[in-house]
Design a protein around this motif. Sequence first.
Motif, PDB file in Angstrom:
ATOM      1  N   LYS A 108     -14.208  14.753  -1.188  1.00 14.85           N
ATOM      2  CA  LYS A 108     -14.857  15.086   0.027  1.00 14.85           C
ATOM      3  C   LYS A 108     -15.303  13.985   0.718  1.00 14.85           C
ATOM      4  O   LYS A 108     -15.329  13.726   2.012  1.00 14.85           O
ATOM      5  N   THR A 109     -16.231  13.075   0.032  1.00 12.07           N
ATOM      6  CA  THR A 109     -16.894  12.159   0.877  1.00 12.07           C
ATOM      7  C   THR A 109     -15.940  11.109   0.953  1.00 12.07           C
ATOM      8  O   THR A 109     -16.002  10.286   2.269  1.00 12.07           O
ATOM      9  N   PHE A 110     -14.920  10.626   0.486  1.00 17.92           N
ATOM     10  CA  PHE A 110     -13.994   9.491   1.035  1.00 17.92           C
ATOM     11  C   PHE A 110     -13.206  10.317   2.017  1.00 17.92           C
ATOM     12  O   PHE A 110     -12.978   9.436   2.946  1.00 17.92           O
ATOM     13  N   MET A 111     -12.801  11.587   2.144  1.00 15.89           N
ATOM     14  CA  MET A 111     -11.952  12.055   3.253  1.00 15.89           C
ATOM     15  C   MET A 111     -12.995  12.050   4.437  1.00 15.89           C
ATOM     16  O   MET A 111     -12.240  11.928   5.446  1.00 15.89           O
ATOM     17  N   ILE A 112     -13.970  12.415   4.412  1.00 18.19           N
ATOM     18  CA  ILE A 112     -15.174  12.479   5.581  1.00 18.19           C
ATOM     19  C   ILE A 112     -15.197  10.812   5.951  1.00 18.19           C
ATOM     20  O   ILE A 112     -15.244  10.684   7.163  1.00 18.19           O
ATOM     21  N   ALA A 157      -8.486   3.968  -9.688  1.00 20.48           N
ATOM     22  CA  ALA A 157      -7.662   4.571  -8.594  1.00 20.48           C
ATOM     23  C   ALA A 157      -7.750   3.696  -7.123  1.00 20.48           C
ATOM     24  O   ALA A 157      -7.840   4.309  -5.980  1.00 20.48           O
ATOM     25  N   ARG A 158      -8.419   2.461  -7.438  1.00 18.96           N
ATOM     26  CA  ARG A 158      -8.494   1.536  -5.945  1.00 18.96           C
ATOM     27  C   ARG A 158      -7.242   1.722  -5.152  1.00 18.96           C
ATOM     28  O   ARG A 158      -7.510   1.883  -3.867  1.00 18.96           O
ATOM     29  N   SER A 159      -6.324   1.409  -5.613  1.00 18.21           N
ATOM     30  CA  SER A 159      -5.158   1.039  -4.675  1.00 18.21           C
ATOM     31  C   SER A 159      -4.839   2.403  -4.058  1.00 18.21           C
ATOM     32  O   SER A 159      -4.337   2.280  -3.093  1.00 18.21           O
ATOM     33  N   SER A 160      -4.851   3.545  -4.839  1.00 17.18           N
ATOM     34  CA  SER A 160      -4.586   4.959  -4.195  1.00 17.18           C
ATOM     35  C   SER A 160      -5.540   5.118  -2.971  1.00 17.18           C
ATOM     36  O   SER A 160      -4.996   5.552  -2.116  1.00 17.18           O
ATOM     37  N   TYR A 161      -6.627   4.748  -3.140  1.00 20.21           N
ATOM     38  CA  TYR A 161      -7.731   5.038  -2.243  1.00 20.21           C
ATOM     39  C   TYR A 161      -7.408   4.166  -1.025  1.00 20.21           C
ATOM     40  O   TYR A 161      -7.578   4.565   0.064  1.00 20.21           O
ATOM     41  N   MET A 162      -7.118   2.889  -1.216  1.00 20.05           N
ATOM     42  CA  MET A 162      -6.809   1.840  -0.258  1.00 20.05           C
ATOM     43  C   MET A 162      -5.690   2.299   0.562  1.00 20.05           C
ATOM     44  O   MET A 162      -5.518   2.251   1.543  1.00 20.05           O
ATOM     45  N   ALA A 163      -4.730   2.930  -0.116  1.00 18.96           N
ATOM     46  CA  ALA A 163      -3.412   3.317   0.453  1.00 18.96           C
ATOM     47  C   ALA A 163      -3.609   4.536   1.386  1.00 18.96           C
ATOM     48  O   ALA A 163      -3.233   4.601   2.561  1.00 18.96           O
ATOM     49  N   LEU A 164      -4.429   5.318   1.196  1.00 21.23           N
ATOM     50  CA  LEU A 164      -4.889   6.689   1.960  1.00 21.23           C
ATOM     51  C   LEU A 164      -5.676   6.138   3.034  1.00 21.23           C
ATOM     52  O   LEU A 164      -5.352   6.504   4.300  1.00 21.23           O
ATOM     53  N   TYR A 165      -6.666   5.269   2.762  1.00 23.91           N
ATOM     54  CA  TYR A 165      -7.354   4.818   3.896  1.00 23.91           C
ATOM     55  C   TYR A 165      -6.539   4.015   4.861  1.00 23.91           C
ATOM     56  O   TYR A 165      -6.925   3.933   5.983  1.00 23.91           O
ATOM     57  N   MET A 179      -4.002   4.950   6.285  1.00 21.72           N
ATOM     58  CA  MET A 179      -3.333   5.720   7.334  1.00 21.72           C
ATOM     59  C   MET A 179      -4.709   5.774   8.485  1.00 21.72           C
ATOM     60  O   MET A 179      -4.168   6.438   9.798  1.00 21.72           O
ATOM     61  N   VAL A 180      -5.867   5.222   8.412  1.00 19.94           N
ATOM     62  CA  VAL A 180      -6.615   5.167   9.612  1.00 19.94           C
ATOM     63  C   VAL A 180      -6.062   4.307  10.729  1.00 19.94           C
ATOM     64  O   VAL A 180      -6.165   4.679  11.919  1.00 19.94           O
ATOM     65  N   TYR A 181      -5.637   3.400  10.522  1.00 14.38           N
ATOM     66  CA  TYR A 181      -5.010   2.573  11.408  1.00 14.38           C
ATOM     67  C   TYR A 181      -3.631   2.966  12.158  1.00 14.38           C
ATOM     68  O   TYR A 181      -3.401   2.812  13.449  1.00 14.38           O
ATOM     69  N   LYS A 182      -2.981   3.658  11.251  1.00 10.21           N
ATOM     70  CA  LYS A 182      -1.904   4.264  11.827  1.00 10.21           C
ATOM     71  C   LYS A 182      -2.180   5.466  12.764  1.00 10.21           C
ATOM     72  O   LYS A 182      -1.592   5.717  13.795  1.00 10.21           O
ATOM     73  N   LEU A 198       9.753   3.310  13.113  1.00 13.76           N
ATOM     74  CA  LEU A 198      10.422   3.353  11.762  1.00 13.76           C
ATOM     75  C   LEU A 198       9.485   2.423  10.863  1.00 13.76           C
ATOM     76  O   LEU A 198       9.259   2.606   9.870  1.00 13.76           O
ATOM     77  N   GLY A 199       9.043   1.213  11.447  1.00 14.26           N
ATOM     78  CA  GLY A 199       8.358   0.472  10.769  1.00 14.26           C
ATOM     79  C   GLY A 199       6.861   1.229  10.183  1.00 14.26           C
ATOM     80  O   GLY A 199       6.340   0.773   9.333  1.00 14.26           O
ATOM     81  N   ILE A 200       6.361   1.746  11.195  1.00 12.89           N
ATOM     82  CA  ILE A 200       4.846   2.613  10.737  1.00 12.89           C
ATOM     83  C   ILE A 200       5.367   3.633   9.720  1.00 12.89           C
ATOM     84  O   ILE A 200       4.636   3.618   8.726  1.00 12.89           O
ATOM     85  N   LEU A 201       6.209   4.380   9.866  1.00 11.34           N
ATOM     86  CA  LEU A 201       6.777   5.244   8.967  1.00 11.34           C
ATOM     87  C   LEU A 201       7.032   4.659   7.546  1.00 11.34           C
ATOM     88  O   LEU A 201       6.662   5.006   6.374  1.00 11.34           O
ATOM     89  N   ALA A 202       7.746   3.740   7.480  1.00 10.62           N
ATOM     90  CA  ALA A 202       8.093   2.831   6.399  1.00 10.62           C
ATOM     91  C   ALA A 202       6.916   2.273   5.517  1.00 10.62           C
ATOM     92  O   ALA A 202       6.856   2.319   4.180  1.00 10.62           O
ATOM     93  N   GLY A 203       5.961   1.794   6.459  1.00 14.89           N
ATOM     94  CA  GLY A 203       4.852   1.240   5.725  1.00 14.89           C
ATOM     95  C   GLY A 203       4.133   2.315   5.201  1.00 14.89           C
ATOM     96  O   GLY A 203       3.274   1.996   4.155  1.00 14.89           O
ATOM     97  N   VAL A 204       3.999   3.516   5.715  1.00 16.65           N
ATOM     98  CA  VAL A 204       2.968   4.699   5.102  1.00 16.65           C
ATOM     99  C   VAL A 204       3.738   5.075   3.750  1.00 16.65           C
ATOM    100  O   VAL A 204       2.977   5.014   2.795  1.00 16.65           O
ATOM    101  N   VAL A 205       4.985   5.384   3.748  1.00 15.07           N
ATOM    102  CA  VAL A 205       5.471   5.656   2.531  1.00 15.07           C
ATOM    103  C   VAL A 205       5.652   4.690   1.802  1.00 15.07           C
ATOM    104  O   VAL A 205       5.195   5.005   0.439  1.00 15.07           O
TER     105      VAL A 205
END
Length: 436
Positions: free
Chosen positions: A219-223, A355-363, A365-368, A50-57
Amino acid sequence: MRFRDFHRNVKLRIGLSFLSGTANNMVLPFMSIYFSGKLGDTSAGLVVILGILAGVVAGFVGGYYADRIGRKKLMLTAEIGWMICFMGMALSNSPWFSSPWLTFVLMIFVSMFWGIHGPANDAMLLDVTAPDIRKFMYAIMYWMNNLSFAIAGIAGAFLFKSYLFELFIGLSFIGLITLVITYFFIDEVYQPQPDCEESGHREGKMSMWSNYQMVLRDKTFMIFTLASLLLVSVEFHLGNYVGVRLEKEMVAAPFIPWMESSWTVDGLKMLGFIRTENTVLVVVLSVFMGMLMRRFSDSKALFVGYACYIIGYSYLAYSNQPWLLLLSMFIATVGELVYVPIKQAYLGNIAPDHARSSYMALYGMVYKGATLLGGIGVILGGWVPSWMMASLIGLSGIVGMVMFYAILAQLEERKVKAEMSHKASKATGSPASVTV
């Protein structure tokens, strides 16, 4: 470049991260043991999930709004939340009142506030650092984080069981210090356009979805993100599959096989040794490796670091020879010290200012995702031999490294653009802004 030359925001955030990281790591890593003893193993596992899910959202929501209302507001919101949660956890474990279930709920909220804080904090650091000094900044932060983890691990092992109430009081007090310093001394240098804050509720929801669609189309960021996931998961197998394997396979292994009277060690002790070695090497060698790598280009150093990192951790998944395990961890740690600051600097150059915060939020997910792959490794390790698991871990790292190589030209191009943009912004004296 010297530490004192950093922007005040960076110096304060490094200091606060060390202080709060040391305090948090004295408590939070041991909470699974707390919940297992108080509520059972199922609840202990549930609080992690639940902690992981709450952190992701919360990370996705926080990343979106940090780009629209500013970094500082989100950071203050999260820090107020931490302080209240830790105060509640202190009350729930006080001499006058005890409630493991309230502690359980508050732990979920702590994870949520971490998710809100992370993207805003990461973006704020990038807002005030030039592209050419980000590698140095991340090297210092990496060193400080490992130092705080080493100190907290030792202190927490001695204090957690007998002084939990006092530790939560300490966390609440440090939360207050962090809040006060952020409010009075951290500068908000990112100024979004006012009309972003005036969007309607329905429009806001659509804007958030469109915002992350825009990030996903990069695409560069997603790769870069997928490659990072594969590479980070290589290390995450240490606390999962490698630990389980050593505990089962290494019973009383002689430390030096060719000596008859050699001291013997079991798997759990060996795991403790290599974890300690990793932390000590990071603390001791960080500055030296940073100076040494200045002689080489970032691209060459990055792939040399990746190669050492992959070889070292892959061999840890196979060998049962204590001295070879220590040697493997040395090689892996050197590789980690080389590649981490360079990779993080590339990450900072990928995200556009607005959009730096948005990019950092999606990144984030790497650790999750790496945590998930680490758990899958334990399951898979029960079915296949260790040489095959070592091969799969190595293959994961190699695929990630090849993916990095495929986008290296784009990463260098964005690095040049980021440097030019920073120079232009500095020349005009205009702050970063966003147009939506």
